[in-house]
Design a protein around this motif. Structure first.
Motif, PDB file in Angstrom:
ATOM      1  N   LEU A  80       0.439  15.631 -11.992  1.00  0.00           N
ATOM      2  CA  LEU A  80       1.135  15.041 -10.669  1.00  0.00           C
ATOM      3  C   LEU A  80       2.031  13.845 -11.657  1.00  0.00           C
ATOM      4  N   GLN A  81       3.166  13.880 -11.586  1.00  0.00           N
ATOM      5  CA  GLN A  81       3.994  12.663 -11.903  1.00  0.00           C
ATOM      6  C   GLN A  81       4.700  12.060 -11.038  1.00  0.00           C
ATOM      7  N   HIS A  82       4.308  10.944 -10.601  1.00  0.00           N
ATOM      8  CA  HIS A  82       5.281  10.279  -9.348  1.00  0.00           C
ATOM      9  C   HIS A  82       4.936   8.693  -9.143  1.00  0.00           C
ATOM     10  N   PRO A  83       6.059   7.965  -9.192  1.00  0.00           N
ATOM     11  CA  PRO A  83       5.681   6.507  -9.276  1.00  0.00           C
ATOM     12  C   PRO A  83       4.705   6.029  -8.159  1.00  0.00           C
ATOM     13  N   CYS A  84       4.306   6.902  -7.405  1.00  0.00           N
ATOM     14  CA  CYS A  84       3.115   6.153  -6.249  1.00  0.00           C
ATOM     15  C   CYS A  84       1.776   6.974  -6.646  1.00  0.00           C
ATOM     16  N   ILE A  85       1.538   7.654  -7.595  1.00  0.00           N
ATOM     17  CA  ILE A  85       0.568   8.321  -7.821  1.00  0.00           C
ATOM     18  C   ILE A  85      -0.101   7.744  -9.280  1.00  0.00           C
ATOM     19  N   GLN A 126       5.557  -3.750   9.699  1.00  0.00           N
ATOM     20  CA  GLN A 126       6.592  -3.422   8.716  1.00  0.00           C
ATOM     21  C   GLN A 126       5.947  -2.977   7.299  1.00  0.00           C
ATOM     22  N   GLU A 127       5.046  -3.775   7.031  1.00  0.00           N
ATOM     23  CA  GLU A 127       4.185  -3.807   5.802  1.00  0.00           C
ATOM     24  C   GLU A 127       3.524  -2.309   5.976  1.00  0.00           C
ATOM     25  N   ALA A 128       2.858  -2.238   7.068  1.00  0.00           N
ATOM     26  CA  ALA A 128       2.100  -0.834   7.229  1.00  0.00           C
ATOM     27  C   ALA A 128       2.976   0.585   7.248  1.00  0.00           C
ATOM     28  N   ALA A 129       4.226   0.304   7.783  1.00  0.00           N
ATOM     29  CA  ALA A 129       5.123   1.422   7.570  1.00  0.00           C
ATOM     30  C   ALA A 129       5.475   1.598   6.107  1.00  0.00           C
ATOM     31  N   ARG A 130       5.870   0.570   5.580  1.00  0.00           N
ATOM     32  CA  ARG A 130       6.112   0.782   4.095  1.00  0.00           C
ATOM     33  C   ARG A 130       5.406   1.147   3.191  1.00  0.00           C
ATOM     34  N   TRP A 131       3.943   0.601   3.179  1.00  0.00           N
ATOM     35  CA  TRP A 131       2.960   1.237   2.728  1.00  0.00           C
ATOM     36  C   TRP A 131       2.672   2.772   3.062  1.00  0.00           C
ATOM     37  N   GLY A 132       2.543   3.057   4.231  1.00  0.00           N
ATOM     38  CA  GLY A 132       2.370   4.324   4.602  1.00  0.00           C
ATOM     39  C   GLY A 132       3.225   5.416   4.332  1.00  0.00           C
ATOM     40  N   ALA A 133       4.698   4.976   4.233  1.00  0.00           N
ATOM     41  CA  ALA A 133       5.758   5.745   3.748  1.00  0.00           C
ATOM     42  C   ALA A 133       5.502   6.201   2.170  1.00  0.00           C
ATOM     43  N   GLN A 134       5.049   5.052   1.339  1.00  0.00           N
ATOM     44  CA  GLN A 134       4.925   5.381   0.099  1.00  0.00           C
ATOM     45  C   GLN A 134       3.563   6.092  -0.324  1.00  0.00           C
ATOM     46  N   ILE A 135       2.561   6.121   0.503  1.00  0.00           N
ATOM     47  CA  ILE A 135       1.651   7.244   0.354  1.00  0.00           C
ATOM     48  C   ILE A 135       1.754   8.493   0.577  1.00  0.00           C
ATOM     49  N   LYS A 153      -7.873   6.940   1.645  1.00  0.00           N
ATOM     50  CA  LYS A 153      -8.759   5.870   2.500  1.00  0.00           C
ATOM     51  C   LYS A 153      -8.203   4.534   1.589  1.00  0.00           C
ATOM     52  N   PRO A 154      -8.532   3.311   2.311  1.00  0.00           N
ATOM     53  CA  PRO A 154      -8.053   2.155   1.696  1.00  0.00           C
ATOM     54  C   PRO A 154      -8.672   1.976   0.095  1.00  0.00           C
ATOM     55  N   ALA A 155      -9.700   2.452  -0.029  1.00  0.00           N
ATOM     56  CA  ALA A 155     -10.312   2.342  -1.360  1.00  0.00           C
ATOM     57  C   ALA A 155      -9.526   3.121  -2.577  1.00  0.00           C
ATOM     58  N   ASN A 156      -8.877   4.084  -1.860  1.00  0.00           N
ATOM     59  CA  ASN A 156      -8.073   5.011  -2.829  1.00  0.00           C
ATOM     60  C   ASN A 156      -6.576   4.719  -3.023  1.00  0.00           C
ATOM     61  N   VAL A 157      -6.202   3.543  -2.376  1.00  0.00           N
ATOM     62  CA  VAL A 157      -4.847   3.265  -2.307  1.00  0.00           C
ATOM     63  C   VAL A 157      -4.921   1.596  -3.023  1.00  0.00           C
ATOM     64  N   PHE A 158      -3.984   1.382  -4.009  1.00  0.00           N
ATOM     65  CA  PHE A 158      -3.818   0.109  -4.737  1.00  0.00           C
ATOM     66  C   PHE A 158      -2.384  -0.430  -4.532  1.00  0.00           C
ATOM     67  N   ILE A 159      -2.257  -1.676  -4.232  1.00  0.00           N
ATOM     68  CA  ILE A 159      -0.944  -2.418  -4.203  1.00  0.00           C
ATOM     69  C   ILE A 159      -0.930  -2.819  -5.553  1.00  0.00           C
ATOM     70  N   THR A 160       0.267  -2.634  -5.971  1.00  0.00           N
ATOM     71  CA  THR A 160       0.498  -3.591  -7.459  1.00  0.00           C
ATOM     72  C   THR A 160       1.131  -4.765  -7.040  1.00  0.00           C
ATOM     73  N   ALA A 161       1.302  -5.425  -8.531  1.00  0.00           N
ATOM     74  CA  ALA A 161       1.832  -6.768  -8.172  1.00  0.00           C
ATOM     75  C   ALA A 161       3.059  -7.010  -7.723  1.00  0.00           C
ATOM     76  N   ASN A 162       3.978  -5.862  -7.730  1.00  0.00           N
ATOM     77  CA  ASN A 162       5.369  -6.011  -7.454  1.00  0.00           C
ATOM     78  C   ASN A 162       5.378  -5.332  -5.760  1.00  0.00           C
ATOM     79  N   GLY A 164       4.456  -2.506  -4.874  1.00  0.00           N
ATOM     80  CA  GLY A 164       4.281  -1.028  -4.473  1.00  0.00           C
ATOM     81  C   GLY A 164       2.977  -0.365  -4.179  1.00  0.00           C
ATOM     82  N   VAL A 165       3.058   0.979  -3.944  1.00  0.00           N
ATOM     83  CA  VAL A 165       1.487   1.592  -3.927  1.00  0.00           C
ATOM     84  C   VAL A 165       1.324   2.454  -5.068  1.00  0.00           C
ATOM     85  N   LYS A 166       0.092   2.612  -5.003  1.00  0.00           N
ATOM     86  CA  LYS A 166      -0.365   3.626  -6.040  1.00  0.00           C
ATOM     87  C   LYS A 166      -1.672   4.162  -5.485  1.00  0.00           C
TER      88      LYS A 166
END
Length: 762
Positions: A80-85, A126-135, A153-162, A164-166
């Motif tokens: 799985l190669q994706h900017p959000c994974i 707005q932040e919840a929507a942006r992060w949710g969309a990237q997930i 779950k939150p423990a498996n989602v990372f917010i990068t320094a810029n 973005g979502v991983k």
């Protein structure tokens, strides 16, 4: 692969070199599956993250099979190669003190986990929507490749320094294609995930793509409100809630949220997958539509995926020790015995990542927790004297102040039936009941203002429709269940009201002011006993006047507190004539000490009456025959001394035991160092336990013990058979109990102070 250095506990140490290329630098985090290290890839000259999955460490053919399956599945997710994974670069095995364990080499991320963000409270929409969309972008890519995440779950989602979502930890994901069943890490019928975010069909062992969307719904609810849609003390409670409970709207938890959020989140939390969004891509588009600046979709790169070839797949070290796989512990809050009571329902509760993972083989509703339910409206039950009644297959709870709310639930399934709201406050100053159910009517007393008279409001038990309202003025009220009447007593009359219409069935005029006692088939007012069904005089005894509002019918006898020659007497009278059969001195402090306050059943078992306090010539707790008043036996064992509280706030210890419970064939007595159950006929010990704080629930006794570790407090709860003392259920609650437990049809109904309702099979 070169073996890594090891130490006790099965984890690698710093400066170890994995696969001849990954130099471990510092520990980043530790969870239930293992450890994550910052490392340096000496071959490619870059910083990476290495996750050692010590959960799968060990030797032997079974352990080797599990590791092989994990590695095969991990290679699927590495594709799985994706900017959000988060990218997986390499796979291998490390040698630990527990045996060979798989490790994954991933891209090293800088920023913060979403779990840390959630702990700080709600985030802007707005932040919840942006992060949710990237997930959802990440999930869409995974689902297109036939892979489910199963642990969003939150423990498996990372917010990068810029910003973005991983999405992390596809390590417990499985191929969605049934043809790949042979490649699965988990065996048939097994479910892996975190109970607080788990979709109903996933809990039943049938996960699908929309199961991940349900978890996104839970995560969005948490981002928007700062709390999960359901609360529970353990994984079993969460699963029951996901399977049965109706989630609240986010705006009911955090007022002011747009209605669009309520609609979106509740659609995601539908019990049936077909009623949710059709795909992660559709949900991502919907989230971006909520806010124009939520960000465009993140496209997946369309370049070939290649796992770094520099580190060839490692094989277990020939010198690895063989270790048997230990039996996993039962679910938190359950003893081994009660876990086995689930039959095939629950095998074990283990750890996945940093949270609990539940393994099921059949329907969860076969366990000791029949269902759990939030009372709703963010209402807690730790104040305002909540009252709970189980009647006619329904569980009713009245609680709150301005407003008072009456909730009705189906006792078998936990489904909410109706809710009624009153603008007043709970009112119980005159000793009348606050809430009762009689004759298919739920009746609650409330008071709008301090200076006003209280009101009775009656609601239809079937649908919550208001039936009638009655102002009490200076009157008190009670219910006579055998006659199906509401009894209202004023200064000059006593009336029996129809609970459905509120109209008089009968009214008795009297010159004797005071309340009315419902006892047996009678209603006693002053010196007169009336037939509860007709209101006609049954007998009258000059000079008779019961103290307080407590009386008890025992066959052809009636028991009252009455004024004695010195203080208070316990008096036995004929139910037919009212004549005195026997009387004995009774310590009036008993009413304040607790036993009588909890009803006469507390000191009566069969035809034996237990007199717990010293009075007259009686210096020890004594049991007497109900028909004659003669002493049957005296308790000479240890007991917890009772306390009497004076009007001036003083406290003094008195001779006698406080907190006795009358149970079937015996009496439960607190000793100060535990609890003993005595046989009602001869006072001999039936069973003993070190537990204290007994409460009677039907044919069972409940014990709750406060416990504390570091900054965590909870209540350990045990339910035992009243006849034998054998344990039938045990569990932990995050808070205390808000109401006395109720029992009916093999179930115990418990409400905790956080507003959580529990139906337990016993």
């Amino acid at each position: 692969m070169q073996p890594a250095e090891t130490f006790g506990g099965g984890c690698v140490v710093g400066d170890a070199l994995l696969a001849g290329r990954y130099q471990l630098k510092q520990l980043v985090g530790r969870g239930g599956m293992g450890e994550v290290w910052e490392a340096f890839d000496e071959r490619l000259g870059r910083t990476v993250a290495v996750k050692v999955v010590s959960l799968l460490a060990g030797g032997g053919s079974a352990a080797g099979e599990l590791r092989a399956r994990f590695l095969r599945e991990a290679r699927i997710t590495a594709a799985l190669q994706h900017p959000c994974i988060v990218a997986v670069h390499d796979l291998g095995e490390a040698v630990t003190a527990e045996g060979s364990a798989p490790f994954l080499v991933m891209e090293f991320l800088r920023g913060q986990g979403l779990e840390t963000v959630v702990r700080r409270g709600p985030v802007p929409g707005q932040e919840a929507a942006r992060w949710g969309a990237q997930i959802c972008d990440a999930l869409a890519e995974a689902h297109a490749g036939g892979v489910l995440h199963r642990d969003i779950k939150p423990a498996n989602v990372f917010i990068t320094a810029n910003g973005g979502v991983k999405v992390l930890d596809f390590g417990i994901a499985r191929a969605a294609d049934p043809a790949g069943a042979g490649e699965l890490l988990t065996r048939t019928g097994t479910v892996v995930g975190t109970a607080a975010y788990m979709a109903p069909e996933q809990a039943r062992g049938r996960p699908e793509e929309r199961s991940d969307l349900y978890a996104v719904g839970c995560l969005l609810f948490e981002l928007l409100t700062g709390s999960l849609p359901f609360s529970a003390p353990d994984a079993l409670g969460y699963l029951t809630a996901h399977l049965n409970d109706t989630p609240p709207t986010p705006s009911s938890v955090l007022p002011g949220l747009p209605a669009a959020w309520d609609e979106l989140v509740l659609r995601l939390l539908e019990k049936e997958p077909g009623r949710r969004y059709a795909s992660a891509a559709e949900l991502a588009a919907e989230l971006r539509g909520l806010y124009g600046s939520a960000g465009a979709a993140v496209p997946a790169p369309r370049t070939p995926t290649v796992v770094d070839a520099g580190g060839s797949p490692a094989r277990p070290s020939p010198g690895a020790t063989t270790a048997s796989v230990p039996e996993p512990p039962p679910p938190p809050g359950l003893t081994r015995r009660s876990a086995l009571g689930w039959g095939a329902g629950v095998l074990t509760l283990g750890a996945a990542g940093t949270a609990a993972a539940l393994y099921l083989t059949e329907e969860p509703d076969k366990g000791p927790v029949a269902w759990s339910q939030n009372i709703g409206d963010a209402q807690k039950l730790d104040r305002n004297h909540p009252t709970s009644v189980v009647s006619g297959g329904r569980w009713y709870i009245a609680s709150g102040d301005a407003p008072v709310m009456v909730h009705a639930f189906d006792a078998a399934r936990g489904a909410r039936l109706w809710k009624a709201t009153l603008s007043g406050q709970n009112w119980n100053a005159d000793g009348s009941p606050q809430f009762a159910v009689v004759g298919h009517a739920a009746i609650v007393k409330s008071k709008v203002k301090e200076e006003q008279s209280p009101w009775l409001d009656a609601f239809d038990t079937a649908d919550g429709r208001r039936l009638w309202r009655h102002e009490l003025d200076s009157q008190t009220w009670d219910m006579h269940r055998p006659a199906s009447l509401v009894i209202v007593a004023g200064d000059r009359s006593v009336a029996g009201l129809d609970p459905r219409s509120g109209k008089d069935r009968w009214r008795f005029l009297t010159d004797t002011p005071g309340g009315a006692l419902c006892v047996g088939d009678l209603v006693v007012s002053g010196d007169t006993a009336l037939s509860a069904r007709t209101g006609k005089t049954a007998w009258q005894q000059s000079g008779f006047s019961a103290n307080g509002r407590l009386a008890h019918a025992l066959g052809k006898f009636l028991l009252f507190y009455e004024a004695g020659t010195k203080a208070t007497d316990l008096v036995c009278r004929s139910a037919h004539t009212g004549d005195v059969v026997w009387r004995t001195p009774f310590n009036a402090a008993e009413e304040r000490a607790g036993s009588a306050e909890r009803s006469w059943q507390a000191v009566i078992s069969g035809t034996t009456i237990f007199l717990p306090l010293a009075a007259g010539d009686r210096r020890r707790p004594t049991a007497v025959d109900a028909a004659t008043g003669k002493v049957k036996w005296t308790y000479d064992g240890p007991y917890r001394r009772a306390s009497d509280y004076g009007d001036d706030g003083s406290v003094k210890q008195i001779e006698g035991v406080q907190g006795v419970l009358g149970v079937e064939g015996g009496f439960v007595v607190p000793t100060g160092k535990g609890t003993v159950c005595l046989n009602a006929n001869d006072g001999r010990q039936r069973w003993r336990t070190s537990d204290e704080g007994a409460q009677l629930i039907g044919k069972h006794v409940l014990f709750t013990t406060p416990r504390e570790r570091m900054f965590t407090q909870w209540r350990h709860t045990r339910i035992v058979d009243a006849r034998t003392g054998s344990e039938v259920w045990t569990g932990d609650f995050d808070t205390g109990l808000a109401t006395l437990p109720q029992s009916t049809d093999g179930r115990v109904f418990i409400a905790d102070m956080d507003g959580k309702l529990w139906a337990l099979r016993i």
